[in-house]
Design an enzyme around this catalytic site. Structure first.
Site, PDB file in Angstrom:
ATOM      1  N   SER A  23       0.809  -1.223   0.000  1.00 39.04           N
ATOM      2  CA  SER A  23       0.000   0.000   0.000  1.00 39.04           C
ATOM      3  C   SER A  23       0.837   1.266   0.000  1.00 39.04           C
ATOM      4  O   SER A  23       0.302   2.368   0.040  1.00 39.04           O
ATOM      5  CB  SER A  23      -0.934  -0.004   1.215  1.00 39.04           C
ATOM      6  OG  SER A  23      -0.179  -0.159   2.402  1.00 39.04           O
ATOM      7  N   HIS A 156     -40.970  22.936  -9.646  1.00 37.68           N
ATOM      8  CA  HIS A 156     -41.088  22.098 -10.858  1.00 37.68           C
ATOM      9  C   HIS A 156     -40.387  22.749 -12.057  1.00 37.68           C
ATOM     10  O   HIS A 156     -40.770  22.528 -13.198  1.00 37.68           O
ATOM     11  CB  HIS A 156     -42.561  21.835 -11.219  1.00 37.68           C
ATOM     12  CG  HIS A 156     -43.397  21.416 -10.050  1.00 37.68           C
ATOM     13  ND1 HIS A 156     -43.548  20.098  -9.673  1.00 37.68           N
ATOM     14  CD2 HIS A 156     -44.104  22.145  -9.144  1.00 37.68           C
ATOM     15  CE1 HIS A 156     -44.325  20.041  -8.603  1.00 37.68           C
ATOM     16  NE2 HIS A 156     -44.667  21.265  -8.254  1.00 37.68           N
ATOM     17  N   LYS A 284     -19.334  29.351 -28.862  1.00 36.56           N
ATOM     18  CA  LYS A 284     -19.690  28.720 -27.587  1.00 36.56           C
ATOM     19  C   LYS A 284     -18.835  29.166 -26.412  1.00 36.56           C
ATOM     20  O   LYS A 284     -17.640  29.407 -26.531  1.00 36.56           O
ATOM     21  CB  LYS A 284     -19.548  27.200 -27.713  1.00 36.56           C
ATOM     22  CG  LYS A 284     -20.541  26.612 -28.670  1.00 36.56           C
ATOM     23  CD  LYS A 284     -21.752  26.102 -27.963  1.00 36.56           C
ATOM     24  CE  LYS A 284     -21.457  24.719 -27.435  1.00 36.56           C
ATOM     25  NZ  LYS A 284     -22.619  24.136 -26.812  1.00 36.56           N
ATOM     26  N   ASN A 286     -18.787  27.523 -22.638  1.00 35.97           N
ATOM     27  CA  ASN A 286     -19.420  26.425 -21.892  1.00 35.97           C
ATOM     28  C   ASN A 286     -19.150  26.491 -20.388  1.00 35.97           C
ATOM     29  O   ASN A 286     -18.058  26.883 -19.973  1.00 35.97           O
ATOM     30  CB  ASN A 286     -18.924  25.083 -22.426  1.00 35.97           C
ATOM     31  CG  ASN A 286     -19.311  24.875 -23.877  1.00 35.97           C
ATOM     32  OD1 ASN A 286     -20.354  25.362 -24.315  1.00 35.97           O
ATOM     33  ND2 ASN A 286     -18.458  24.199 -24.617  1.00 35.97           N
ATOM     34  N   GLN A 323      -7.688  -2.030   4.110  1.00 37.70           N
ATOM     35  CA  GLN A 323      -6.720  -1.220   3.380  1.00 37.70           C
ATOM     36  C   GLN A 323      -7.408  -0.497   2.207  1.00 37.70           C
ATOM     37  O   GLN A 323      -6.928   0.521   1.736  1.00 37.70           O
ATOM     38  CB  GLN A 323      -5.599  -2.124   2.874  1.00 37.70           C
ATOM     39  CG  GLN A 323      -4.519  -1.419   2.084  1.00 37.70           C
ATOM     40  CD  GLN A 323      -3.305  -2.303   1.894  1.00 37.70           C
ATOM     41  OE1 GLN A 323      -2.565  -2.547   2.831  1.00 37.70           O
ATOM     42  NE2 GLN A 323      -3.119  -2.802   0.682  1.00 37.70           N
ATOM     43  N   LYS A 326      -8.434   3.467   1.872  1.00 41.75           N
ATOM     44  CA  LYS A 326      -7.597   4.645   1.618  1.00 41.75           C
ATOM     45  C   LYS A 326      -7.797   5.308   0.270  1.00 41.75           C
ATOM     46  O   LYS A 326      -8.110   6.498   0.199  1.00 41.75           O
ATOM     47  CB  LYS A 326      -6.131   4.288   1.822  1.00 41.75           C
ATOM     48  CG  LYS A 326      -5.897   4.002   3.263  1.00 41.75           C
ATOM     49  CD  LYS A 326      -4.520   3.713   3.674  1.00 41.75           C
ATOM     50  CE  LYS A 326      -4.601   3.207   5.095  1.00 41.75           C
ATOM     51  NZ  LYS A 326      -5.471   1.996   5.234  1.00 41.75           N
TER      52      LYS A 326
HETATM   53  N1  ARG Z   1      -1.560  -1.197   4.893  1.00 41.27           N
HETATM   54  C1  ARG Z   1      -2.368  -1.730   5.940  1.00 41.27           C
HETATM   55  C2  ARG Z   1      -3.738  -1.059   5.924  1.00 41.27           C
HETATM   56  O1  ARG Z   1      -3.848  -0.052   5.346  1.00 41.27           O
HETATM   57  C3  ARG Z   1      -1.706  -1.495   7.267  1.00 41.27           C
HETATM   58  C4  ARG Z   1      -2.100  -2.463   8.340  1.00 41.27           C
HETATM   59  C5  ARG Z   1      -1.512  -3.782   8.091  1.00 41.27           C
HETATM   60  N2  ARG Z   1      -1.846  -4.708   9.104  1.00 41.27           N
HETATM   61  C6  ARG Z   1      -1.770  -6.051   8.909  1.00 41.27           C
HETATM   62  N3  ARG Z   1      -2.155  -6.780   9.889  1.00 41.27           N
HETATM   63  N4  ARG Z   1      -1.341  -6.541   7.799  1.00 41.27           N
HETATM   64  O2  ARG Z   1      -4.687  -1.553   6.467  1.00 41.27           O
END
Ligand code: ARG
Length: 466
Positions: A23, A156, A284, A286, A323, A326
């Site tokens: 990640s 409306h 135009k 826009n 994860q 994110k």
């Molecule tokens: N990159 C992981 C996340 O965003 C971090 C936590 C990892 N924990 C684990 N037990 N592998 O969730």
């Protein structure tokens, strides 16, 4: 592939599985939060005597240096690290040797990532609050300057009754007040610290969780249940919901601007700085910014749906599915900041074609209710007055005129109670000014509302000011 685990493994992770799992490509955004959390943890370990105070201060100094090096581009988070947590710990250990290996005492990546994400989100909530506050200031200027800019109000998408531009804009001001209240309550509810929850079941060390919570400015102290702490993403779902509602508001507003900017309406002219041309049609101009804001609303709703769906199948406690919180959250947060900024730019430079708006308010029988109210004030029951006014509208349509264009004898044919003062009673100015109820567009009401907004903008401390 520097890793924080591997002792019980006999063969290396498959390369593509490693990349699939990693990640760092996106969680490097949280480097500041990760380092802040590690500094607080190291300070607490030293204070509690779990490591020596010398070890604690060497860790802290090195962590500060890592942050500086990342900020000056002397150091980069590369793909070879699994995540931001592995990166920071690996570099720390490279720089201060075995002491660095003690940082993770009494901590898991599960409570670490829960903390990082909360710290990151808390800051993002403040930024969003600031973005809305800026937009409210732009709206307030428009409101103050347009209490007598008449325009048709619609239901409306049909002309309904006359209002003012100030009143119309004040409706959005209200939506943004609620948006900010929502942000504040999410901020308050999420403000407890998960650090010290370990992997799921706390730790065997006598950590001072109150202390780390205080260092990291969590008003509500440490979280109460370690399993919930490492797997709670409610605050993110709440924030994504609030962001979705903000986008819904911006999208409605964009839709109005797009309609108002059409050749048919011509209520507004979007400044050249915030409109675009066509590659083939030279005439135009826009409203791309408004259209994009409207379009990006779907993307933010998508993030909310994505996280809700991810979370629904996860048994306690942490699972790697989390994860996935994110990328969608970061995307939604950034999208909303960009939209607030660009929308504000567009709105603060827009020109309102006041004459066109006023002319439009005079057409479409927006004063038909007022003609009925005239009779009601002379004792006619509203339902009968409504019907008389309806017949007058029909008559005006057949004579190709407005209610103001009918003669007094036209009026008298429908009711003897009509007198010369009907023309004043249905004039655009009277129609608006007579609307005195608190919250209505008449100036008696709008004066109070403007005073309220003035106080609000001065006093509303705003999360972003903390
Ligand atoms: N990159 C992981 C996340 O965003 C971090 C936590 C990892 N924990 C684990 N037990 N592998 O969730």
């Amino acid at each position: 592939m520097p890793k924080l685990w591997g002792g019980r493994f006999t063969s290396a992770t498959d390369r593509s599985a490693y990349e699939f799992n990693a990640s760092s490509g996106f969680d490097k955004k949280m480097y500041k939060e990760d380092i802040a959390g590690s500094i607080a943890h190291a300070r607490m370990l030293g204070k509690c005597g779990i490591i020596s105070s010398d070890e604690s201060s060497r860790m802290i100094d090195a962590l500060i240096k890592i942050r500086e090096d990342l900020e000056s581009d002397a150091l980069h988070v590369t793909d070879e690290y699994e995540d931001i947590h592995s990166f920071v710990e690996t570099i720390l250990t490279e720089r201060i040797g075995d002491i660095g290996k003690k940082l993770h005492t009494g901590r898991s990546r599960n409570d670490q990532v829960a903390l990082d994400m909360k710290l990151y989100t808390r800051n993002q909530i403040k930024l969003t609050d600031k973005g809305i506050f800026d937009l409210q200031n732009t709206l307030f200027d428009i409101i103050k300057n347009n209490t007598d800019t008449y325009m048709p109000g619609f239901t409306h998408l049909q002309k309904a009754q006359p209002v003012t531009l100030a009143h119309h804009m004040s409706a959005y001001f209200e939506m943004f007040i609620r948006d900010r209240e929502r942000l504040k309550s999410i901020f308050d509810r999420m403000n407890s610290c998960p650090l010290g929850s370990g992997a799921l079941a706390g730790t065997t060390y006598d950590l001072d969780r109150e202390y780390t919570a205080e260092l990291l400015l969590f008003d509500k102290g440490p979280t109460r249940n370690s399993m919930d702490s490492v797997s709670d993403r409610d605050y993110l779902i709440e924030f994504l919901s609030a962001l979705s509602i903000i986008m819904m508001h911006l999208s409605r507003f964009s839709e109005e601007i797009i309609i108002w900017n059409s050749n048919e309406y011509s209520f507004v002219e979007i400044d050249d700085r915030y409109s675009t041309g066509s590659s083939i049609m030279p005439q135009k101009k826009n409203p791309d910014i408004a259209e994009l804001v409207r379009g990006k609303t779907g993307r933010v709703y998508g993030s909310l749906m994505s996280l809700l769906t991810t979370m629904k199948g996860i048994p306690l406690a942490y699972d790697k599915d989390m994860q996935e919180d994110k990328e969608v959250s970061f995307d939604a947060m950034e999208t909303v900041h960009d939209c607030l900024r660009e929308f504000n730019g567009m709105l603060s430079t827009i020109t309102f074609n006041k004459n066109t708006m006023e002319k439009s308010a005079r057409q479409g029988f927006t004063n038909a209710t007022d003609a009925a109210d005239y009779l009601v004030k002379k004792g006619v029951p509203f339902r009968d007055a409504h019907s008389i006014s309806g017949r007058l509208v029909l008559k005006a349509i057949s004579l190709n005129t407005s209610l103001d264009g009918l003669s007094l004898s036209d009026y008298k044919e429908e009711s003897d109670l009509f007198e010369e003062d009907i023309y004043d009673a249905i004039s655009l100015k009277t129609c608006v000014e007579k609307r005195v109820t608190f919250g209505a567009p008449g100036s008696a009401s709008m004066k109070k509302i403007i005073r309220y907004y003035d106080e609000y903008l001065k006093e509303e401390a705003g999360l972003w000011k903390n």
